[in-house]
Design a protein around this motif. Structure first.
Motif, PDB file in Angstrom:
ATOM      1  N   GLN A  96     -54.575 -38.124  30.015  1.00 31.61           N
ATOM      2  CA  GLN A  96     -55.657 -37.216  29.638  1.00 31.61           C
ATOM      3  C   GLN A  96     -56.678 -37.091  30.766  1.00 31.61           C
ATOM      4  O   GLN A  96     -57.156 -35.992  31.070  1.00 31.61           O
ATOM      5  CB  GLN A  96     -56.345 -37.725  28.372  1.00 31.61           C
ATOM      6  CG  GLN A  96     -55.465 -37.744  27.135  1.00 31.61           C
ATOM      7  CD  GLN A  96     -56.163 -38.405  25.952  1.00 31.61           C
ATOM      8  OE1 GLN A  96     -57.367 -38.226  25.746  1.00 31.61           O
ATOM      9  NE2 GLN A  96     -55.429 -39.177  25.174  1.00 31.61           N
ATOM     10  N   LEU A  97     -57.001 -38.212  31.386  1.00 26.15           N
ATOM     11  CA  LEU A  97     -57.988 -38.213  32.475  1.00 26.15           C
ATOM     12  C   LEU A  97     -57.488 -37.401  33.654  1.00 26.15           C
ATOM     13  O   LEU A  97     -58.218 -36.568  34.215  1.00 26.15           O
ATOM     14  CB  LEU A  97     -58.280 -39.652  32.898  1.00 26.15           C
ATOM     15  CG  LEU A  97     -59.280 -39.821  34.052  1.00 26.15           C
ATOM     16  CD1 LEU A  97     -60.662 -39.324  33.644  1.00 26.15           C
ATOM     17  CD2 LEU A  97     -59.351 -41.290  34.486  1.00 26.15           C
ATOM     18  N   LEU A  98     -56.237 -37.607  34.027  1.00 23.26           N
ATOM     19  CA  LEU A  98     -55.694 -36.884  35.173  1.00 23.26           C
ATOM     20  C   LEU A  98     -55.514 -35.395  34.881  1.00 23.26           C
ATOM     21  O   LEU A  98     -55.692 -34.552  35.771  1.00 23.26           O
ATOM     22  CB  LEU A  98     -54.374 -37.514  35.618  1.00 23.26           C
ATOM     23  CG  LEU A  98     -54.509 -38.551  36.754  1.00 23.26           C
ATOM     24  CD1 LEU A  98     -55.419 -39.690  36.331  1.00 23.26           C
ATOM     25  CD2 LEU A  98     -53.143 -39.083  37.172  1.00 23.26           C
ATOM     26  N   LYS A  99     -55.183 -35.055  33.654  1.00 26.81           N
ATOM     27  CA  LYS A  99     -55.053 -33.641  33.294  1.00 26.81           C
ATOM     28  C   LYS A  99     -56.417 -32.954  33.302  1.00 26.81           C
ATOM     29  O   LYS A  99     -56.523 -31.776  33.654  1.00 26.81           O
ATOM     30  CB  LYS A  99     -54.363 -33.506  31.939  1.00 26.81           C
ATOM     31  CG  LYS A  99     -52.872 -33.848  31.989  1.00 26.81           C
ATOM     32  CD  LYS A  99     -52.198 -33.750  30.633  1.00 26.81           C
ATOM     33  CE  LYS A  99     -50.712 -34.064  30.738  1.00 26.81           C
ATOM     34  NZ  LYS A  99     -50.016 -34.027  29.430  1.00 26.81           N
ATOM     35  N   TRP A 100     -57.465 -33.695  32.927  1.00 27.55           N
ATOM     36  CA  TRP A 100     -58.821 -33.138  33.039  1.00 27.55           C
ATOM     37  C   TRP A 100     -59.136 -32.852  34.507  1.00 27.55           C
ATOM     38  O   TRP A 100     -59.630 -31.777  34.853  1.00 27.55           O
ATOM     39  CB  TRP A 100     -59.847 -34.119  32.478  1.00 27.55           C
ATOM     40  CG  TRP A 100     -61.243 -33.787  32.935  1.00 27.55           C
ATOM     41  CD1 TRP A 100     -62.076 -32.822  32.444  1.00 27.55           C
ATOM     42  CD2 TRP A 100     -61.939 -34.383  34.049  1.00 27.55           C
ATOM     43  NE1 TRP A 100     -63.255 -32.776  33.169  1.00 27.55           N
ATOM     44  CE2 TRP A 100     -63.196 -33.722  34.153  1.00 27.55           C
ATOM     45  CE3 TRP A 100     -61.631 -35.412  34.951  1.00 27.55           C
ATOM     46  CZ2 TRP A 100     -64.136 -34.067  35.141  1.00 27.55           C
ATOM     47  CZ3 TRP A 100     -62.567 -35.739  35.927  1.00 27.55           C
ATOM     48  CH2 TRP A 100     -63.799 -35.070  36.013  1.00 27.55           C
ATOM     49  N   ASP A 101     -58.835 -33.803  35.354  1.00 31.11           N
ATOM     50  CA  ASP A 101     -59.063 -33.673  36.793  1.00 31.11           C
ATOM     51  C   ASP A 101     -58.334 -32.445  37.336  1.00 31.11           C
ATOM     52  O   ASP A 101     -58.944 -31.575  37.991  1.00 31.11           O
ATOM     53  CB  ASP A 101     -58.566 -34.965  37.469  1.00 31.11           C
ATOM     54  CG  ASP A 101     -58.579 -34.908  38.982  1.00 31.11           C
ATOM     55  OD1 ASP A 101     -59.403 -34.176  39.550  1.00 31.11           O
ATOM     56  OD2 ASP A 101     -57.759 -35.630  39.594  1.00 31.11           O
ATOM     57  N   GLN A 102     -57.051 -32.344  37.032  1.00 31.99           N
ATOM     58  CA  GLN A 102     -56.258 -31.238  37.559  1.00 31.99           C
ATOM     59  C   GLN A 102     -56.697 -29.901  36.987  1.00 31.99           C
ATOM     60  O   GLN A 102     -56.667 -28.874  37.677  1.00 31.99           O
ATOM     61  CB  GLN A 102     -54.779 -31.464  37.263  1.00 31.99           C
ATOM     62  CG  GLN A 102     -53.848 -30.538  38.038  1.00 31.99           C
ATOM     63  CD  GLN A 102     -53.962 -30.738  39.540  1.00 31.99           C
ATOM     64  OE1 GLN A 102     -53.781 -31.840  40.038  1.00 31.99           O
ATOM     65  NE2 GLN A 102     -54.269 -29.671  40.272  1.00 31.99           N
TER      66      GLN A 102
END
Length: 449
Positions: A245-251
């Motif tokens: 979830q964190l990385l998808k927010w970043d991307q």
């Protein structure tokens, strides 16, 4: 001003540490691990203190305190050597000639130095000196100075991280309250983004890419309700869905601006993260994640700048951790190979617990004092720009990731993966996280964990 080792410097330091092996200078000596009684007569002794600090005002603050120490205890002379990093320390240890005390800018090698016997456990000295670490130092500092029950180092100033925002831009965009979640941050970032007539971006709401400034500390767990390592000592990247979830927010935010635009932003502003060309100060960014030292930089570069500071927003579903954040800082070691451990600890004790010194140095380098006593006496603690950092530091949930004998290499591996992911080189986030997790686990296993 504290800045963690980054980029090429980090690789160089890690490489030297591996080359040197961080071997201790031999078996522990028969020197007592008890503290010296203040005021007692003592044979004249000289100890050597190395530190990463090198700027004139920083060096002057250290020398002033060490001179006061010598005046009060004439038998103790401190040879002070500035501008030394972890790599230089590792070389000195490998050569069998370490300084008695070493002050490092980063805590990442605490567990490594502790595991292989490079540094001494100062716990017995603290006990002998009747210093209760838990009552002297906030819990956030103990997280990055201890390893497997040993007090491997003592904190000497600390860093907390928070969200800076341009109040006038918020007002113009109709945003009345700063964001508390990453979803709110994304929504606000889009409202705050301003484009030029040709479609290029004039103002970015927020740039999350991990290699810009100190953004890497957004991805260690404090802002996503995750643990970098689980109770079994292994990474949680494959087992905790919040990492995805964190990385998808970043991307998602990177995709909103376009990877090419974000690349241009990082390339243009990374060299100016700490000067008058900082994008928050020039209007190129409406929000920025940064450390407390930026308050001092803003006061120097643009003292009339109208800005606010709040805790960094957290991943949606992790609202219970809002107000906490990543905290890490300078650490001071007692070398295992010191020939004057009692005297060296005495000097170390003064540097890390003396309120006057800590507050003077904090004001000098724009850092946060690292003892309860110094924090209470600090004249900046209630300043509207400094208080959020003090609050983050004192928050019981603020911490840094667990340290391991791999030293800084686990973070180097993680950072390399993050950048590959952000640049589109990792297309399957789940398998990518599992892969980097295994790589770090193997690294820790090889290092002895």
């Amino acid at each position: 001003m504290f800045k963690p080792i980054t980029g090429a410097a980090a690789v160089t330091a890690a490489g030297v540490l591996l080359l040197a092996g961080c071997t201790s200078t031999g078996p522990a000596s028969s020197q007592p691990d008890t503290a010296i009684t203040p005021g007692a007569s003592h044979a004249a002794t000289t100890v050597t203190v190395w530190t990463f600090n090198h700027l004139p005002n920083e060096v002057a603050a250290f020398k002033e305190t060490l001179n006061r120490l010598h005046s009060k205890y004439p038998w103790l002379t401190v040879k002070f050597v500035p501008n030394k990093d972890d790599a230089a320390y590792a070389k000195a240890v490998a050569a069998g000639d370490p300084p008695d005390v070493f002050v490092s800018s980063v805590p990442d090698n605490v567990a490594k130095f502790c595991y292989n016997g490079t540094v001494a456990d100062v716990g017995p000295y603290l006990t002998s000196a009747r210093i209760d670490a838990a009552k002297t130092f906030p819990a956030a500092t103990l997280a990055y100075t201890r390893y497997q029950g040993k007090q491997c180092a003592l904190p000497l100033l600390t860093d907390a991280f928070a969200l800076y925002y341009n109040k006038q831009m918020f007002k113009a965009a109709g945003i009345t309250e700063p964001p508390r979640t990453l979803a709110e941050l994304t929504a606000d970032a889009k409202k705050l983004t301003v484009k030029n007539s040709d479609g290029s971006i004039k103002t970015y709401g927020f740039v999350p890419r991990s290699d810009y400034d100190v953004n890497r500390y957004l991805y260690t767990g404090a802002h996503s309700g995750t643990e970098f390592y689980g109770k079994d000592g292994r990474t949680t990247f494959a087992s905790d869905a919040k990492w995805q979830q964190l990385l998808k927010w970043d991307q998602g935010l990177i995709d909103y601006y376009g990877s090419a635009n974000v690349q241009k932003f990082v390339g243009r502003y990374q060299p100016h993260a700490d000067d008058a060309g900082n994008p928050l100060l020039t209007g190129a960014a409406a929000m920025e994640f940064d450390g407390e030292w930026h308050v001092g930089e803003i006061a120097t570069e643009k003292k009339d700048f109208d800005y606010g500071v709040v805790p960094m927003p957290v991943l949606d579903g992790s609202s219970g951790t809002y107000g906490a954040g990543s905290t890490l800082g300078t650490v001071a070691y007692l070398s295992a190979g010191s020939q004057h451990k009692q005297e060296a600890f005495f000097a170390l004790q003064q540097l890390t617990t003396d309120t006057t010194f800590l507050n003077t140095l904090a004001d000098t380098v724009y850092n946060v004092p690292s003892t309860f006593a110094a924090l209470k006496a600090w004249d900046q603690r209630d300043d509207p720009h400094w208080k959020p950092f003090v609050d983050v530091f004192e928050n019981k949930n603020s911490t840094y990731k667990t340290l391991t004998p791999a030293g800084i290499e686990d973070m180097d591996t993680w950072r390399a993966f993050l950048l590959d992911y952000e640049q589109g080189k990792v297309t399957d986030v789940a398998s990518g996280l599992a892969g980097v997790g295994k790589k770090i686990d193997d690294l820790n296993s090889e290092s002895g964990q």
